[in-house]
Design a protein around this motif. Structure first.
Motif, PDB file in Angstrom:
ATOM      1  N   SER A  58       0.830  -1.205   0.000  1.00  0.00           N
ATOM      2  CA  SER A  58       0.000   0.000   0.000  1.00  0.00           C
ATOM      3  C   SER A  58       0.869   1.261   0.000  1.00  0.00           C
ATOM      4  CB  SER A  58      -0.936  -0.011   1.217  1.00  0.00           C
ATOM      5  OG  SER A  58      -1.802  -1.107   1.168  1.00  0.00           O
ATOM      6  N   ALA A  59       1.968   1.221   0.782  1.00  0.00           N
ATOM      7  CA  ALA A  59       2.872   2.382   0.817  1.00  0.00           C
ATOM      8  C   ALA A  59       3.525   2.606  -0.538  1.00  0.00           C
ATOM      9  CB  ALA A  59       3.927   2.173   1.907  1.00  0.00           C
ATOM     10  N   ALA A  60       3.860   1.478  -1.234  1.00  0.00           N
ATOM     11  CA  ALA A  60       4.460   1.605  -2.570  1.00  0.00           C
ATOM     12  C   ALA A  60       3.476   2.247  -3.537  1.00  0.00           C
ATOM     13  CB  ALA A  60       4.908   0.229  -3.066  1.00  0.00           C
ATOM     14  N   HIS A  61       2.211   1.795  -3.502  1.00  0.00           N
ATOM     15  CA  HIS A  61       1.193   2.416  -4.359  1.00  0.00           C
ATOM     16  C   HIS A  61       1.010   3.898  -4.004  1.00  0.00           C
ATOM     17  CE1 HIS A  61      -0.036  -1.050  -6.611  1.00  0.00           C
ATOM     18  NE2 HIS A  61      -0.274  -1.775  -5.508  1.00  0.00           N
ATOM     19  N   ALA A  62       1.022   4.174  -2.706  1.00  0.00           N
ATOM     20  CA  ALA A  62       0.856   5.571  -2.279  1.00  0.00           C
ATOM     21  C   ALA A  62       2.011   6.441  -2.765  1.00  0.00           C
ATOM     22  CB  ALA A  62       0.752   5.642  -0.756  1.00  0.00           C
ATOM     23  N   SER A  63       3.244   5.877  -2.744  1.00  0.00           N
ATOM     24  CA  SER A  63       4.390   6.663  -3.201  1.00  0.00           C
ATOM     25  C   SER A  63       4.274   6.992  -4.685  1.00  0.00           C
ATOM     26  CB  SER A  63       5.696   5.898  -2.924  1.00  0.00           C
ATOM     27  OG  SER A  63       5.810   4.762  -3.764  1.00  0.00           O
ATOM     28  N   VAL A  64       3.813   6.009  -5.486  1.00  0.00           N
ATOM     29  CA  VAL A  64       3.612   6.257  -6.922  1.00  0.00           C
ATOM     30  C   VAL A  64       2.532   7.310  -7.139  1.00  0.00           C
ATOM     31  CG1 VAL A  64       2.894   5.226  -9.104  1.00  0.00           C
ATOM     32  CG2 VAL A  64       4.435   3.970  -7.579  1.00  0.00           C
ATOM     33  N   ALA A  65       1.417   7.173  -6.367  1.00  0.00           N
ATOM     34  CA  ALA A  65       0.325   8.141  -6.515  1.00  0.00           C
ATOM     35  C   ALA A  65       0.773   9.552  -6.142  1.00  0.00           C
ATOM     36  CB  ALA A  65      -0.862   7.701  -5.646  1.00  0.00           C
ATOM     37  N   LEU A  66       1.546   9.673  -5.048  1.00  0.00           N
ATOM     38  CA  LEU A  66       2.032  10.997  -4.631  1.00  0.00           C
ATOM     39  C   LEU A  66       2.985  11.583  -5.663  1.00  0.00           C
ATOM     40  CD1 LEU A  66       2.618  10.450  -0.805  1.00  0.00           C
ATOM     41  CD2 LEU A  66       0.949  11.986  -1.846  1.00  0.00           C
ATOM     42  N   GLN A  67       3.882  10.711  -6.187  1.00  0.00           N
ATOM     43  CA  GLN A  67       4.832  11.198  -7.185  1.00  0.00           C
ATOM     44  C   GLN A  67       4.102  11.659  -8.450  1.00  0.00           C
ATOM     45  OE1 GLN A  67       8.016  11.519  -6.388  1.00  0.00           O
ATOM     46  NE2 GLN A  67       8.499  12.495  -8.334  1.00  0.00           N
ATOM     47  N   ASN A  68       3.094  10.883  -8.878  1.00  0.00           N
ATOM     48  CA  ASN A  68       2.307  11.283 -10.056  1.00  0.00           C
ATOM     49  C   ASN A  68       1.568  12.590  -9.799  1.00  0.00           C
ATOM     50  OD1 ASN A  68       3.153   9.081 -11.472  1.00  0.00           O
ATOM     51  ND2 ASN A  68       1.336   7.830 -11.042  1.00  0.00           N
ATOM     52  N   ALA A  69       1.052  12.732  -8.577  1.00  0.00           N
ATOM     53  CA  ALA A  69       0.349  13.974  -8.244  1.00  0.00           C
ATOM     54  C   ALA A  69       1.303  15.170  -8.299  1.00  0.00           C
ATOM     55  CB  ALA A  69      -0.289  13.861  -6.858  1.00  0.00           C
ATOM     56  N   ARG A  70       2.520  14.957  -7.792  1.00  0.00           N
ATOM     57  CA  ARG A  70       3.517  16.041  -7.861  1.00  0.00           C
ATOM     58  C   ARG A  70       3.835  16.388  -9.316  1.00  0.00           C
ATOM     59  NH1 ARG A  70       8.498  15.137  -3.657  1.00  0.00           N
ATOM     60  NH2 ARG A  70       7.482  15.883  -1.753  1.00  0.00           N
ATOM     61  N   SER A  71       4.060  15.350 -10.134  1.00  0.00           N
ATOM     62  CA  SER A  71       4.389  15.594 -11.551  1.00  0.00           C
ATOM     63  C   SER A  71       3.245  16.301 -12.259  1.00  0.00           C
ATOM     64  CB  SER A  71       4.707  14.263 -12.245  1.00  0.00           C
ATOM     65  OG  SER A  71       5.818  13.640 -11.641  1.00  0.00           O
ATOM     66  N   PHE A  72       2.033  15.889 -11.973  1.00  0.00           N
ATOM     67  CA  PHE A  72       0.872  16.526 -12.598  1.00  0.00           C
ATOM     68  C   PHE A  72       0.767  17.984 -12.168  1.00  0.00           C
ATOM     69  CE2 PHE A  72      -3.693  17.559 -12.707  1.00  0.00           C
ATOM     70  CZ  PHE A  72      -3.932  17.354 -14.055  1.00  0.00           C
ATOM     71  N   ALA A  73       1.029  18.247 -10.884  1.00  0.00           N
ATOM     72  CA  ALA A  73       0.974  19.630 -10.404  1.00  0.00           C
ATOM     73  C   ALA A  73       2.030  20.489 -11.092  1.00  0.00           C
ATOM     74  CB  ALA A  73       1.160  19.673  -8.886  1.00  0.00           C
ATOM     75  N   ARG A  74       3.254  19.925 -11.245  1.00  0.00           N
ATOM     76  CA  ARG A  74       4.300  20.676 -11.934  1.00  0.00           C
ATOM     77  C   ARG A  74       3.933  20.911 -13.392  1.00  0.00           C
ATOM     78  NH1 ARG A  74       8.026  17.680  -8.544  1.00  0.00           N
ATOM     79  NH2 ARG A  74       8.124  16.017 -10.114  1.00  0.00           N
ATOM     80  N   LEU A  75       3.322  19.893 -14.028  1.00  0.00           N
ATOM     81  CA  LEU A  75       2.891  20.032 -15.417  1.00  0.00           C
ATOM     82  C   LEU A  75       1.839  21.120 -15.552  1.00  0.00           C
ATOM     83  CD1 LEU A  75       2.993  19.048 -18.337  1.00  0.00           C
ATOM     84  CD2 LEU A  75       1.297  17.310 -17.736  1.00  0.00           C
ATOM     85  N   ARG A  76       0.879  21.140 -14.619  1.00  0.00           N
ATOM     86  CA  ARG A  76      -0.151  22.181 -14.652  1.00  0.00           C
ATOM     87  C   ARG A  76       0.476  23.563 -14.465  1.00  0.00           C
ATOM     88  NH1 ARG A  76      -5.564  21.006 -13.959  1.00  0.00           N
ATOM     89  NH2 ARG A  76      -5.738  23.269 -14.165  1.00  0.00           N
ATOM     90  N   GLN A  77       1.449  23.660 -13.544  1.00  0.00           N
ATOM     91  CA  GLN A  77       2.130  24.937 -13.340  1.00  0.00           C
ATOM     92  C   GLN A  77       2.849  25.374 -14.610  1.00  0.00           C
ATOM     93  OE1 GLN A  77       4.654  24.186  -9.990  1.00  0.00           O
ATOM     94  NE2 GLN A  77       3.069  24.642  -8.467  1.00  0.00           N
ATOM     95  N   LEU A  78       3.519  24.402 -15.262  1.00  0.00           N
ATOM     96  CA  LEU A  78       4.239  24.719 -16.500  1.00  0.00           C
ATOM     97  C   LEU A  78       3.265  25.144 -17.594  1.00  0.00           C
ATOM     98  CD1 LEU A  78       6.907  24.805 -18.027  1.00  0.00           C
ATOM     99  CD2 LEU A  78       6.617  22.379 -18.569  1.00  0.00           C
TER     100      LEU A  78
END
Length: 290
Positions: A53-73
């Protein structure tokens, strides 16, 4: 504060299960499972499930960060596109403007949406953009004049936007250089005035050089009896100086005409004597031996 096996002891003595959420060596957070009820303890299967579950959560958090950076860009790109002072057009199939920024709409008109609609009002620009699109390459800094009540000078650049598997797009950039051209014209005019000032200064100097010996010779004529050699010399110099003045005035009739080098024979001794007569009355002549 977790002990061995990832257990965290609560104040009441119960143990919660704690698993770090890690992505590429960076600790993003913790997955904390509340203590089980009663005397139940955490099994190996529980720990494996928590780690998964922690591994899935880490992927989800990382994707959320990348998506946020993409939206900012994307937001930054959109704001930059809108704020550019250069006009920018994205041209799609059949010459339709897929996108345009406010600067381009001000230059071309807010209602213009295709090259066909641009053609009647700005034929030169429409033809130049079509030529750039047809070439398939890059055309840089082509100078054009936009039609209108206040004609504007622009630099046009057209370049293809590379895309995979979709219809080709072209980028057209318009830099308004009207103010720069006005400054360039003013600079050229000022340079021409400066050259004219230098010419006038040179003419003034040459006229003074011609008139000064004539005045001296006229003064000499008033002092010597008729028939004296000085009188004869003065009568030779004055017409010569008048001829020089006439040549100078003739050159002024057309400043753009190149200088005409007129060669003639002369007596070097007479030239030297003429120079001496021109300068011998000057204050500095007392230090000159002739």
């Amino acid at each position: 504060g977790a002990g061995g096996g990832g257990a965290l002891r609560w104040a009441g003595g119960d143990e919660a299960l704690v698993v770090p959420i890690v992505q590429r060596g960076e600790r993003l957070g913790l997955l904390v499972l509340d203590p089980k009820s009663g005397d139940e303890s955490w099994s190996d299967e529980d720990r494996q499930w928590a780690e998964m579950s922690a591994a899935h959560a880490s992927v989800a958090l990382q994707n959320a960060r990348s998506f946020a950076r993409l939206r900012q860009l994307q937001d930054l790109t959109a704001r930059t596109f809108e704020a550019l002072t250069a006009g920018v057009l994205v041209i799609g199939e059949r010459g339709a403007f897929a996108r345009s920024n406010p600067a381009a709409r001000r230059m071309l008109g807010a209602s213009v949406a295709t090259l066909d609609e641009l053609e009647p009002s700005q034929p030169n620009l429409a033809r130049a953009i079509r030529a750039g699109v047809a070439s398939g390459g890059t055309r840089e800094n082509e100078e054009l004049q936009l039609a209108g009540a206040r004609p504007a000078q622009v630099l046009l650049s057209v370049a293809p936007l590379k895309q995979d598997g979709s219809a080709p797009l072209y980028l057209a950039i318009l830099h308004d250089i009207t103010a720069y051209k006005a400054l360039e014209t003013l600079a050229q005019r000022n340079a021409a005035l400066a050259r004219l000032g230098d010419t006038i200064s040179s003419i003034n100097h040459e006229v003074r050089n011609i008139l000064q010996p004539m005045r001296y010779q006229v003064d000499q004529l008033q002092r010597v009896p008729a028939g004296e050699p000085a009188l004869r010399r003065a009568l030779q110099i004055i017409p010569d100086r008048l001829d020089a003045l006439e040549r100078l005035l003739a050159n002024l009739r057309d400043l753009s005409r190149p200088l005409d080098l007129r060669r003639r024979r002369l007596n070097v001794a007479e030239l030297a004597e003429s120079v001496w007569l021109d300068v011998k009355e000057l204050p500095c002549a007392g230090r000159v031996r002739f």
